[in-house]
Write a protein that holds these residues in place. Structure first.
Motif, PDB file in Angstrom:
ATOM      1  N   ALA A 198       0.820  -1.207   0.000  1.00 55.32           N
ATOM      2  CA  ALA A 198       0.000   0.000   0.000  1.00 55.32           C
ATOM      3  C   ALA A 198       0.856   1.259   0.000  1.00 55.32           C
ATOM      4  N   VAL A 199       1.900   1.247   0.815  1.00 58.66           N
ATOM      5  CA  VAL A 199       2.778   2.415   0.934  1.00 58.66           C
ATOM      6  C   VAL A 199       3.532   2.650  -0.367  1.00 58.66           C
ATOM      7  N   GLU A 200       3.950   1.576  -1.024  1.00 58.92           N
ATOM      8  CA  GLU A 200       4.715   1.737  -2.272  1.00 58.92           C
ATOM      9  C   GLU A 200       3.829   2.216  -3.415  1.00 58.92           C
ATOM     10  N   ASP A 201       2.525   1.833  -3.378  1.00 55.12           N
ATOM     11  CA  ASP A 201       1.614   2.236  -4.467  1.00 55.12           C
ATOM     12  C   ASP A 201       1.110   3.658  -4.308  1.00 55.12           C
ATOM     13  N   ALA A 202       1.071   4.152  -3.066  1.00 54.26           N
ATOM     14  CA  ALA A 202       0.403   5.430  -2.788  1.00 54.26           C
ATOM     15  C   ALA A 202       0.973   6.614  -3.567  1.00 54.26           C
ATOM     16  N   PRO A 203       2.307   6.804  -3.625  1.00 47.90           N
ATOM     17  CA  PRO A 203       2.824   8.020  -4.289  1.00 47.90           C
ATOM     18  C   PRO A 203       2.366   8.154  -5.739  1.00 47.90           C
ATOM     19  N   SER A 204       2.250   7.011  -6.425  1.00 41.91           N
ATOM     20  CA  SER A 204       1.863   7.087  -7.837  1.00 41.91           C
ATOM     21  C   SER A 204       0.448   7.611  -8.011  1.00 41.91           C
ATOM     22  N   GLN A 205      -0.388   7.449  -6.988  1.00 46.08           N
ATOM     23  CA  GLN A 205      -1.767   7.912  -7.070  1.00 46.08           C
ATOM     24  C   GLN A 205      -1.889   9.407  -6.770  1.00 46.08           C
ATOM     25  N   LEU A 206      -0.786  10.013  -6.327  1.00 47.02           N
ATOM     26  CA  LEU A 206      -0.840  11.410  -5.918  1.00 47.02           C
ATOM     27  C   LEU A 206      -0.033  12.301  -6.837  1.00 47.02           C
ATOM     28  N   ARG A 207       0.351  11.761  -7.973  1.00 42.61           N
ATOM     29  CA  ARG A 207       1.173  12.561  -8.890  1.00 42.61           C
ATOM     30  C   ARG A 207       0.421  13.779  -9.356  1.00 42.61           C
ATOM     31  N   GLY A 208       1.075  14.893  -9.307  1.00 41.54           N
ATOM     32  CA  GLY A 208       0.455  16.138  -9.767  1.00 41.54           C
ATOM     33  C   GLY A 208      -0.216  16.915  -8.640  1.00 41.54           C
ATOM     34  N   CYS A 209      -0.388  16.286  -7.472  1.00 46.96           N
ATOM     35  CA  CYS A 209      -1.012  17.001  -6.358  1.00 46.96           C
ATOM     36  C   CYS A 209       0.011  17.883  -5.667  1.00 46.96           C
ATOM     37  N   GLU A 210      -0.504  18.925  -4.978  1.00 47.85           N
ATOM     38  CA  GLU A 210       0.384  19.823  -4.240  1.00 47.85           C
ATOM     39  C   GLU A 210       0.186  19.682  -2.726  1.00 47.85           C
ATOM     40  N   HIS A 211      -1.044  19.331  -2.301  1.00 45.15           N
ATOM     41  CA  HIS A 211      -1.322  19.208  -0.876  1.00 45.15           C
ATOM     42  C   HIS A 211      -1.985  17.864  -0.605  1.00 45.15           C
ATOM     43  N   VAL A 212      -1.625  17.255   0.500  1.00 41.86           N
ATOM     44  CA  VAL A 212      -2.242  15.984   0.886  1.00 41.86           C
ATOM     45  C   VAL A 212      -2.614  16.058   2.364  1.00 41.86           C
ATOM     46  N   ASP A 213      -3.861  15.760   2.667  1.00 43.56           N
ATOM     47  CA  ASP A 213      -4.296  15.621   4.059  1.00 43.56           C
ATOM     48  C   ASP A 213      -4.277  14.139   4.409  1.00 43.56           C
ATOM     49  N   VAL A 214      -3.564  13.816   5.451  1.00 48.80           N
ATOM     50  CA  VAL A 214      -3.404  12.416   5.843  1.00 48.80           C
ATOM     51  C   VAL A 214      -4.307  12.120   7.026  1.00 48.80           C
ATOM     52  N   ASP A 215      -5.156  11.117   6.843  1.00 48.44           N
ATOM     53  CA  ASP A 215      -6.155  10.753   7.860  1.00 48.44           C
ATOM     54  C   ASP A 215      -5.812   9.370   8.416  1.00 48.44           C
ATOM     55  N   LEU A 216      -5.655   9.312   9.742  1.00 42.89           N
ATOM     56  CA  LEU A 216      -5.310   8.030  10.370  1.00 42.89           C
ATOM     57  C   LEU A 216      -6.452   7.483  11.223  1.00 42.89           C
ATOM     58  N   THR A 217      -7.648   8.046  11.091  1.00 42.47           N
ATOM     59  CA  THR A 217      -8.738   7.639  11.990  1.00 42.47           C
ATOM     60  C   THR A 217      -9.297   6.259  11.667  1.00 42.47           C
ATOM     61  N   GLN A 218      -9.000   5.766  10.446  1.00 45.30           N
ATOM     62  CA  GLN A 218      -9.535   4.444  10.085  1.00 45.30           C
ATOM     63  C   GLN A 218      -8.547   3.313  10.370  1.00 45.30           C
ATOM     64  N   LEU A 219      -7.462   3.639  11.065  1.00 43.34           N
ATOM     65  CA  LEU A 219      -6.521   2.597  11.468  1.00 43.34           C
ATOM     66  C   LEU A 219      -7.131   1.768  12.587  1.00 43.34           C
ATOM     67  N   VAL A 220      -7.070   0.460  12.431  1.00 41.08           N
ATOM     68  CA  VAL A 220      -7.531  -0.430  13.498  1.00 41.08           C
ATOM     69  C   VAL A 220      -6.404  -0.616  14.514  1.00 41.08           C
ATOM     70  N   ARG A 221      -5.177  -0.775  13.973  1.00 43.99           N
ATOM     71  CA  ARG A 221      -4.018  -0.974  14.848  1.00 43.99           C
ATOM     72  C   ARG A 221      -2.791  -0.454  14.136  1.00 43.99           C
ATOM     73  N   ILE A 222      -1.886   0.168  14.899  1.00 38.50           N
ATOM     74  CA  ILE A 222      -0.597   0.595  14.346  1.00 38.50           C
ATOM     75  C   ILE A 222       0.473   0.295  15.366  1.00 38.50           C
ATOM     76  N   ASP A 223       1.586  -0.235  14.879  1.00 34.13           N
ATOM     77  CA  ASP A 223       2.745  -0.434  15.754  1.00 34.13           C
ATOM     78  C   ASP A 223       3.952   0.217  15.094  1.00 34.13           C
ATOM     79  N   GLY A 224       5.118  -0.072  15.634  1.00 36.15           N
ATOM     80  CA  GLY A 224       6.337   0.542  15.137  1.00 36.15           C
ATOM     81  C   GLY A 224       6.569   0.282  13.662  1.00 36.15           C
ATOM     82  N   THR A 225       6.290  -0.952  13.220  1.00 32.40           N
ATOM     83  CA  THR A 225       6.510  -1.288  11.807  1.00 32.40           C
ATOM     84  C   THR A 225       5.616  -0.428  10.914  1.00 32.40           C
ATOM     85  N   GLY A 226       4.352  -0.345  11.248  1.00 31.24           N
ATOM     86  CA  GLY A 226       3.430   0.483  10.474  1.00 31.24           C
ATOM     87  C   GLY A 226       3.809   1.948  10.550  1.00 31.24           C
TER      88      GLY A 226
END
Lengths: 374, 254
Positions: free
Chosen positions: A33-61
């Motif tokens: 998912a992380v490797e695919d994401a930048p290609s979907q944002l090409r041409g954008c200038e601003h990105v709002d990052v939302d983490l509210t839909q995370l079920v779980r996050i640890d150090g690796t994530g």
């Protein structure tokens, strides 16, 4: 819920949401998912990052999301984390981003065969110099020992003789018995073609007493006791016991190496002699089993073949073979640096070098005897 | 809810080496997310208790439960905790980087640059970023312990065990390590269990503790270290926290 990164674009502005499990257990999916994401944002200038839909996050994530944000920054996008929504995830990501130091990935290419061969050959002069240096130190230890006997750990000598000699005679004798058996069988089969089986006892005495007895016994001792000596001293080296000896004023060569070499010099001729007797026994079994030669006849022929020259030619090599084993094994042990893996490496090297050394020394003696006509 | 359940439950634990009983009827619980110290004098069984908690030995009696997943000595698969051993216990034939990568490459399918990134993220967390390619023999004792902590964190455990983390360290390095432990517990929400007898560490790091006594073969006191120091009436515990001994001569300044 699947692990994914969803993006929505509105012209130059985009929103990015991390969804699902961003943890070690789902690392492969997070990475995709992380490797695919930048290609979907090409041409954008601003990105709002939302983490509210995370079920779980640890150090690796958190590390992977931190890398994504770094990548977006590098690509010129202004990525904004909403800190009041899922503050724990934001804090974790910020922790890893704030501590980051950039260390480049090392290329995984392995050195070619020629490179490794060249590197190995380049170490030979240093290795040879080290070996000669240690041999010289051992030689210099002899007069120092005579001048200062308490500088040697004489108390360890009986135990060393026990472990190198008394505990080893069974295996060295068994090996020599089998070698005698082999020589007997081969002698009977080959000399029997010419009707000369009566020469088998002399063949056994000449080959075993002069050559194989000392060599086989030394090889067994090199593998058994040489490995033990090397690993013992190597372990002492890595656990700083050698440094402790030196700090008390002891010379490790005199304290450790001298008694071990002396024990080997005392024990190896005895083991060789015992081995010779067992070899005669093995050949006796082979010969009297395969032919109709009476045992008394075999023993008489053997006694006639055991001349002083044949007897001593083998035994005289033993002290030199013993010194080679002792110096190589102890030298390898004292040269150990590192940890458990280094102890294993040095032990293996000690055994291989000891065996090679005894074969080489035996060959030198054989050549010498031929030249002087012994 | 899992969050309400104690992280570690020990009930009537019995530890014996042949006929010699080391610990008997030891019971305690460790709450989730705190730093917990196992204290006591030399030979009281602190490190032995730790070995049983991490499943290296099977108890002769009683029960240990970590996170409701059963007895530690029966675990198979990814361990639910990380351990820092007293000397770091790094694999001497591997670099620091390789030591940290090993759990990841063993238990996950991750390879290549992402492993490099995850390893270096942990190295940065413990302050060893520039030393990734050093062998353990080339770094100091304090650095080995930091590398050991990094390796213990690689599988993202929510429980860490430390066996005498300050042992053998100079006072400055020891307090730096203590602060690292506190920050890991606070920033990562990890439950930390420390075996120690270093008083400065105890008061800096531990929120709760048990005190073991060799004679009693078990726990003689439980509670926050500062409260035990001020309020205990048990002589051994008082002597432990005030670093006094009934047999030591009185010392006075010259």
């Amino acid at each position: 819920m699947d692990t994914a990164i969803s993006t929505e674009r509105h012209g130059a502005h985009a929103s990015l949401a991390a969804v699902g499990f961003f943890d070690l257990a789902h690392a492969a999916a997070v990475l995709r998912a992380v490797e695919d994401a930048p290609s979907q944002l090409r041409g954008c200038e601003h990105v709002d990052v939302d983490l509210t839909q995370l079920v779980r996050i640890d150090g690796t994530g958190a590390v992977m999301l931190a890398r994504l944000l770094d990548r977006l920054d590098h690509d010129g996008l202004q990525a904004r984390l909403a800190e009041d929504r899922n503050p724990e995830a934001v804090r974790l990501i910020a922790l890893y981003r704030s501590r980051r130091t950039d260390v480049p990935l090392r290329s995984a290419g392995a050195a070619g065969v020629l490179t490794r061969l060249g590197a190995a050959i380049a170490t030979l002069p240093g290795t040879a110099r080290g070996a000669l240096d240690f041999t010289g130190r051992c030689a210099a230890a002899v007069p120092k020992t005579i001048a200062s006997p308490p500088s040697v750990n004489w108390g360890s000598l009986p135990m060393l003789i026990q472990s190198i000699g008394a505990d080893a005679w069974l295996v060295t004798s068994a090996a020599n018995l089998l070698v005698g058996l082999i020589i007997g069988f081969i002698g009977v089969s080959q000399l029997g073609r010419f009707g000369a089986t009566s020469y088998v006892p002399e063949l056994v005495v000449v080959t075993h007493f002069r050559e194989l007895g000392a060599l086989i016994t030394a090889i067994i001792v090199a593998g058994r006791s040489g490995a033990g000596l090397a690993s013992e001293i190597a372990t002492m080296k890595v656990s700083e016991e050698i440094d402790a000896l030196r700090s008390i004023g002891f010379d490790p060569v005199r304290w450790l190496v001298v008694p071990r070499c002396l024990a080997l010099v005392i024990v190896l001729p005895i083991l060789t002699w015992i081995g010779d007797v067992f070899a005669l026994g093995g050949a006796l079994i082979a010969t009297t089993t395969m032919t109709d030669m009476p045992i008394r006849m075999y023993l008489t022929a053997t006694a006639g073949a055991i001349t002083g020259t044949n007897f001593l030619a083998g035994l005289i090599k033993s002290p030199f073979l013993a010194l080679a084993i002792g110096i190589v094994a102890c030298g390898q042990g004292l040269a150990t640096q590192g940890g458990a893996a280094a102890v294993g490496d040095r032990t293996t090297t000690a055994v291989v070098l000891s065996i090679f050394s005894v074969i080489a020394i035996n060959a030198v003696f054989t050549l010498l005897f031929v030249v002087i006509g012994v | 809810m899992a969050g309400d359940r104690p992280h570690i439950i020990v009930e009537d634990l019995r530890v014996a080496w042949g006929a010699r009983v080391v610990l008997d009827r030891v019971s305690f619980q460790i709450e989730r997310g705190i730093t917990f110290a196992i204290l006591g004098g030399s030979g009281c069984g602190k490190s032995t208790l730790l070995r049983y908690l991490i499943g290296l030995e099977q108890p002769q009696g009683g029960r240990i439960d970590i996170d409701g997943v059963g007895e530690p000595h029966r675990y198979e698969g990814i361990p639910p905790f990380g351990v820092l051993f007293q000397s770091g216990a790094l694999f001497s034939s591997m670099t620091v980087e390789e030591n940290l990568a090993l759990p990841l490459t063993t238990w996950t399918s991750l390879r290549g640059p992402i492993v490099h990134d995850l390893v270096h993220a942990k190295l940065d967390l413990v302050g060893l970023g520039p030393f990734a390619r050093h062998l353990p023999g080339e770094i100091s004792g304090g650095m080995k312990k930091r590398a050991g902590i990094g390796r213990a964190l690689m599988l993202e455990p929510d429980l860490l065990f430390f066996d005498e983390p300050s042992a053998g360290l100079d006072p400055i390095t020891a307090v730096e390590l203590d602060h690292l432990i506190v920050s890991l517990s606070r920033d990562l929400g990890i439950t930390v269990v420390i075996v120690t007898h270093e008083l400065p560490s105890i008061f800096l790091v531990a929120e709760n503790c048990i005190v073991l006594d060799k004679e009693a073969k078990g726990i003689v006191a439980t509670g926050p270290p500062a409260r035990l120091r001020e309020e205990t009436t048990i002589p051994f515990v008082h002597n432990f926290f005030t670093r006094s001994s009934p047999s030591a001569p009185a010392t006075g300044g010259r």
